[in-house]
Design an enzyme around this catalytic site. Structure first.
Site, mmCIF file in Angstrom:
data_model
loop_
_atom_site.group_PDB
_atom_site.id
_atom_site.type_symbol
_atom_site.label_atom_id
_atom_site.label_comp_id
_atom_site.label_asym_id
_atom_site.label_seq_id
_atom_site.Cartn_x
_atom_site.Cartn_y
_atom_site.Cartn_z
ATOM 1 N N GLY A 205 5.403 -9.337 6.510
ATOM 2 C CA GLY A 205 6.368 -8.003 6.881
ATOM 3 C C GLY A 205 5.337 -7.103 7.531
ATOM 4 O O GLY A 205 5.717 -6.419 8.649
ATOM 5 N N CYS A 328 -9.310 -9.096 6.205
ATOM 6 C CA CYS A 328 -9.345 -9.544 5.028
ATOM 7 C C CYS A 328 -10.922 -10.100 4.544
ATOM 8 O O CYS A 328 -11.314 -10.418 3.447
ATOM 9 C CB CYS A 328 -8.550 -10.881 4.778
ATOM 10 S SG CYS A 328 -6.738 -10.688 4.992
#
Length: 388
Positions: A205, A328
């Protein structure tokens, strides 16, 4: 302009104001706040309807049937559902090989490492120097022992786009299942599962102007179902238990609908801004492009500023928000494993910066960035700081 200029959209995009308004309407007593699993009253029915609308909106962007869309907490969970879920389901079988690449997102690479602990053999293909995996490269590693091929459509660091239609067709020649992480590519690269013989796809999203904490998993109707990795309640057809986050789902749905409506115009505009930035910065001696020049995400620009440590360079660039690679792995001090796999030296990998443009990037911001980075580069070069 707002400072610092935001050019880190590959890490996360800001929520579109229209999406934020939609989400807000699903939070309070005056809106659609109910539990979508409550089947006995209006509040539950309204919530279930909002989820159904969003499911259709996500499906429409990629040409899927809404029944093929499962909501998850994000692309990381979807990647785990594909790799770990299938590894659990087929554990002990004759197909005990998983094929991936060296430059996949950590959600895939770490899931594959877990599959190795379950007894699977994992083959990690080295990409070409532009970050591409071709069907010919894939075919060298296929056999009737391969259970799953998982290759991303677009790389999150260098932006190179793979032909997942051709890769999926190649995998199917050997009876292997095919999964692709599309967190970066959804809404930016054409995806039509009616034409692409993919079995599973992962979506996010917050990479497409929706909220964080929500994603989706596409599973083709006739594809084998992975084992669920989250249990309790049997939500999402038993593939992902947990009370549905209606506000996040509704937000993601609208974000995907907006991306579908503006697909051609928005991506053309962003790509033009990226090229403006590329031409401006690559005019500097010692600056070079990482990844493919053409087959790349419209908003991605990964450049090596040769002779400088990227982290140190970033400390001087206080008026722009950029990164040296994937968010990340931002805590790591090692050079990007993606750039190293593309053949860059440790020094050059350390000296690389990712600029990622988006919906709200303006021409004024790009022109400022070109002038600003040039000035800081030349200033530091004159001091000799770049060539320690």
């Amino acid at each position: 302009m707002k400072f610092p200029v935001y050019l880190d959209n590959a890490a996360t995009t800001p929520v579109d104001p229209r999406v934020a308004e939609k989400m807000s309407s699903c939070l309070t007593m005056d809106g659609v706040f109910g539990n979508a699993a409550s089947k006995t009253h209006l509040y539950g029915w309204q919530a279930a309807e909002a989820v159904d609308i969003a499911r259709n909106q996500v499906a429409d962007l990629v040409g899927a049937d809404s029944r093929e869309i499962v909501f998850t907490s994000g692309a990381t969970e979807s990647d785990n559902l594909a790799v770990t879920g299938l590894a659990f389901r087929f554990q002990g079988g004759t197909r005990n090989v998983i094929v991936t690449s060296e430059i996949e997102h950590k959600a895939i690479l770490d899931s594959c490492s877990f599959a190795e602990r379950l007894g699977y053999q994992v083959v990690r293909i080295k990409p070409d120097r532009e970050g591409r995996i071709t069907p010919e490269m894939l075919r060298e590693h296929l056999s009737d022992r391969v259970l799953l091929v998982t290759l991303m459509q677009a790389n999150n660091e260098v932006g190179t786009v793979n032909d997942i239609k051709a890769l999926a067709e190649t995998a199917h020649e050997y009876g292997a299942l095919f999964h692709s992480d599309c967190a970066q590519s959804a809404g930016k690269v054409s995806i039509d599962v009616r034409e692409m013989p993919v079995d599973y796809l992962s979506f996010s999203g917050h990479k497409l102007y929706g909220p964080k904490g929500i994603g989706a998993f596409y599973i083709r109707n006739d594809a084998p179902r992975p084992e669920a990795v989250i249990h309790g309640g049997g939500h999402e057809r038993g593939l992902r238990s947990g009370t549905l986050a209606v506000h996040q789902i509704a937000g993601m749905g609208l974000a995907y609908e907006l991306a579908r409506q503006s697909f051609a115009a928005e991506n053309a505009r962003v790509a033009a801004l990226r090229e403006r930035l590329r031409h401006g910065l690559c005019s500097l001696a010692g600056v070079s492009l990482n990844g493919a020049a053409r087959d790349r995400l419209p908003g991605n620009l990964n450049l090596t500023f040769r002779g400088v440590d990227g982290e140190q360079f970033l400390l001087t660039l206080t008026k722009i928000a950029v990164s040296t690679g994937s968010a990340c792995t931002s805590a790591a001090v090692e050079p990007s494993y993606v750039l190293r796999a593309l053949g860059l030296s440790p020094a050059d990998a350390h000296a690389s910066i990712r600029f990622s443009l988006g919906r709200f990037t303006t021409e004024e911001e790009i022109d400022f960035t070109v002038d600003y980075v040039k000035t800081e580069y030349l200033k530091l070069k004159a001091k000799g700081d770049f060539w320690k």
